[in-house]
Design a protein around this motif. Structure first.
Motif, mmCIF file in Angstrom:
data_model
loop_
_atom_site.group_PDB
_atom_site.id
_atom_site.type_symbol
_atom_site.label_atom_id
_atom_site.label_comp_id
_atom_site.label_asym_id
_atom_site.label_seq_id
_atom_site.Cartn_x
_atom_site.Cartn_y
_atom_site.Cartn_z
ATOM 1 N N ASP A 100 57.164 28.166 20.344
ATOM 2 C CA ASP A 100 56.037 29.067 20.601
ATOM 3 C C ASP A 100 54.792 28.589 19.855
ATOM 4 N N PHE A 101 53.638 28.894 20.415
ATOM 5 C CA PHE A 101 52.379 28.521 19.768
ATOM 6 C C PHE A 101 51.319 29.592 20.034
ATOM 7 N N VAL A 102 50.290 29.589 19.173
ATOM 8 C CA VAL A 102 49.170 30.520 19.322
ATOM 9 C C VAL A 102 48.093 29.865 20.186
ATOM 10 N N LEU A 103 47.526 30.624 21.098
ATOM 11 C CA LEU A 103 46.358 30.203 21.884
ATOM 12 C C LEU A 103 45.189 31.085 21.463
ATOM 13 N N ILE A 104 44.034 30.466 21.154
ATOM 14 C CA ILE A 104 42.896 31.290 20.719
ATOM 15 C C ILE A 104 41.587 30.653 21.170
ATOM 16 N N ASN A 105 40.655 31.499 21.577
ATOM 17 C CA ASN A 105 39.320 31.031 21.949
ATOM 18 C C ASN A 105 38.507 30.717 20.693
ATOM 19 N N SER A 106 37.472 29.904 20.865
ATOM 20 C CA SER A 106 36.632 29.528 19.719
ATOM 21 C C SER A 106 35.329 30.310 19.666
ATOM 22 N N ASP A 107 35.151 31.290 20.568
ATOM 23 C CA ASP A 107 33.898 32.046 20.585
ATOM 24 C C ASP A 107 34.130 33.534 20.382
ATOM 25 N N ILE A 108 35.119 33.854 19.566
ATOM 26 C CA ILE A 108 35.384 35.257 19.252
ATOM 27 C C ILE A 108 35.434 35.435 17.735
ATOM 28 N N ILE A 109 35.135 36.649 17.301
ATOM 29 C CA ILE A 109 35.265 37.000 15.889
ATOM 30 C C ILE A 109 36.188 38.213 15.806
ATOM 31 N N SER A 110 37.211 38.097 14.982
ATOM 32 C CA SER A 110 38.222 39.143 14.927
ATOM 33 C C SER A 110 38.872 39.167 13.554
ATOM 34 N N ASP A 111 39.470 40.301 13.222
ATOM 35 C CA ASP A 111 40.297 40.378 12.009
ATOM 36 C C ASP A 111 41.765 40.566 12.397
ATOM 37 N N MET A 112 42.139 40.056 13.550
ATOM 38 C CA MET A 112 43.477 40.275 14.101
ATOM 39 C C MET A 112 44.580 39.796 13.165
ATOM 40 N N ASN A 113 45.645 40.576 13.103
ATOM 41 C CA ASN A 113 46.837 40.198 12.352
ATOM 42 C C ASN A 113 47.708 39.323 13.254
ATOM 43 N N LEU A 114 47.557 38.023 13.146
ATOM 44 C CA LEU A 114 48.298 37.123 14.036
ATOM 45 C C LEU A 114 49.798 37.189 13.780
ATOM 46 N N ARG A 115 50.185 37.487 12.540
ATOM 47 C CA ARG A 115 51.623 37.581 12.260
ATOM 48 C C ARG A 115 52.246 38.735 13.041
ATOM 49 N N ALA A 116 51.532 39.850 13.136
ATOM 50 C CA ALA A 116 52.041 40.984 13.908
ATOM 51 C C ALA A 116 52.120 40.625 15.389
ATOM 52 N N LEU A 117 51.120 39.875 15.878
ATOM 53 C CA LEU A 117 51.145 39.419 17.278
ATOM 54 C C LEU A 117 52.354 38.516 17.515
ATOM 55 N N ILE A 118 52.617 37.616 16.596
ATOM 56 C CA ILE A 118 53.748 36.693 16.737
ATOM 57 C C ILE A 118 55.072 37.461 16.742
ATOM 58 N N GLU A 119 55.211 38.447 15.862
ATOM 59 C CA GLU A 119 56.447 39.240 15.814
ATOM 60 C C GLU A 119 56.637 40.039 17.100
ATOM 61 N N THR A 120 55.542 40.607 17.611
ATOM 62 C CA THR A 120 55.630 41.344 18.877
ATOM 63 C C THR A 120 56.102 40.426 19.992
ATOM 64 N N HIS A 121 55.577 39.217 20.016
ATOM 65 C CA HIS A 121 55.998 38.267 21.042
ATOM 66 C C HIS A 121 57.488 37.941 20.914
ATOM 67 N N ARG A 122 57.949 37.714 19.714
ATOM 68 C CA ARG A 122 59.358 37.346 19.527
ATOM 69 C C ARG A 122 60.287 38.469 19.977
ATOM 70 N N ARG A 123 59.878 39.709 19.790
ATOM 71 C CA ARG A 123 60.714 40.843 20.213
ATOM 72 C C ARG A 123 60.647 41.077 21.708
ATOM 73 N N SER A 124 59.611 40.583 22.360
ATOM 74 C CA SER A 124 59.381 40.908 23.774
ATOM 75 C C SER A 124 60.357 40.229 24.726
ATOM 76 N N GLY A 125 60.821 39.040 24.377
ATOM 77 C CA GLY A 125 61.666 38.280 25.291
ATOM 78 C C GLY A 125 60.906 37.683 26.457
ATOM 79 N N CYS A 126 59.575 37.741 26.414
ATOM 80 C CA CYS A 126 58.746 37.223 27.505
ATOM 81 C C CYS A 126 58.275 35.796 27.217
ATOM 82 N N GLY A 127 57.718 35.177 28.244
ATOM 83 C CA GLY A 127 57.203 33.823 28.089
ATOM 84 C C GLY A 127 55.867 33.767 27.389
#
Length: 309
Positions: A100-127
């Motif tokens: 798995d890998f992270v995809l991110i745009n270069s023209d956004i500003i965010s304080d997103m918790n990428l670790r939480a996003l990664i954990e959600t993905h792992r639990r989802s079973g989706c592609g």
């Protein structure tokens, strides 16, 4: 885990600023816009960021030659012919097909918790899992069709009739399964990769409720620097720890006469403001000059450029 950063666009919506400067290096609050994405990756412990480039590649190579991002390794993927969001990612399949890998745009500003996003993905079973953000402007920007936590459509392109108050943030976690659906030629990732996942491995969603701003247009860029800058400035300490760069209104490398007046403005590196000049509610990009007695108000200024807003 590695990441892929989309940074090869021409930045046409930011012209004329991007005529001479690649969009990823156009600064927001004195930080190159691309570095807000690299900050999130570094903070999440991502090991390697593969960045596709095409427009003004010499400037980008020079920037990364001079800048150390610590434990975050930078790999540039130059596209001689621009490949779009889909083709650009497909070109780097060999660098990203081991997990798995992270995809991110270069023209956004965010304080997103990428670790939480990664954990959600792992639990989802989706592609793949897309980070979504709720906004009252979703219908105008481009709403995402969601049902039971699964992404099924964008802007009703597939005629599902699904609507929502969510937009895609330009941030996702993807499995290598997406490469089966991408094309090598110029193509968009939504029409190839995302819809391929929707029809096969599934595409999950993750809601981001914090800071999210797109800076890809002149009004959005101006707003991020001035009217909506408080929450970006509050990221300063986190960014300093993660990548050593941090947002601020006035660069230490600017020259401002003691007899000049500056009000609610962003002043970039190597800017010069002469005695008797006034700068109000404006963004001065690196190298801009304001002559004696000159007044700059509600504008974006760069060498040879003045845009009134």
């Amino acid at each position: 885990m590695n990441a892929f950063v989309l940074a090869a666009g021409f930045g046409t919506r930011l012209q004329p600023i991007t005529d001479a400067t690649p969009k990823p290096l156009v600064p927001v609050l004195n930080v190159p816009s691309l570095c807000y994405s690299l900050f999130l990756l570094a903070e999440a412990g991502i090991r390697k960021a593969i960045i596709n480039i095409h427009h003004h590649t010499d400037q980008l190579r020079d920037f990364f030659d001079r800048r150390d991002f610590g434990n975050l390794e930078i790999v540039l993927s130059e596209e001689r012919d621009i490949l779009g969001t889909g083709g650009g990612l497909k070109k780097c399949e060999a660098l990203l097909d081991d997990g798995d890998f992270v995809l991110i745009n270069s023209d956004i500003i965010s304080d997103m918790n990428l670790r939480a996003l990664i954990e959600t993905h792992r639990r989802s079973g989706c592609g793949g899992t897309l980070a979504l953000h709720e906004t009252p402007l979703a219908a105008r920007i481009g709403h995402v069709g969601v049902r039971d936590g699964r992404v099924l459509d964008f802007r009703n392109q597939r005629g599902t009739g699904l609507s929502s108050p969510f937009i895609y943030t330009g941030t996702a976690v993807l499995s290598p399964a997406i490469f089966r659906h991408l094309k090598t030629e110029f193509s968009g990732i939504v029409e190839t990769g995302f819809y391929g996942l929707v029809d096969n491995e599934g595409l999950a969603s993750f809601e981001h409720c914090g800071v999210w701003q797109d800076i890809g247009t002149l009004p959005n860029f101006y707003r991020a620097n001035l009217d909506d800058n408080l929450r970006i400035l509050q990221l300063a300490e986190r960014m300093k720890r993660a990548i050593g760069l941090f947002p601020r209104m006035v660069s230490d490398e600017a020259s401002i006469s003691a007899d000049a007046r500056v009000e609610n403005s962003v002043i970039g590196a190597n800017c010069s403001i002469a005695a008797g000049a006034a700068v109000e509610h404006s963004v001065l990009l690196p190298g801009a000059t304001v002559e004696s007695a000159e007044v700059v108000r509600n504008a974006i200024v760069a060498p040879g450029i003045r845009i009134s807003l």
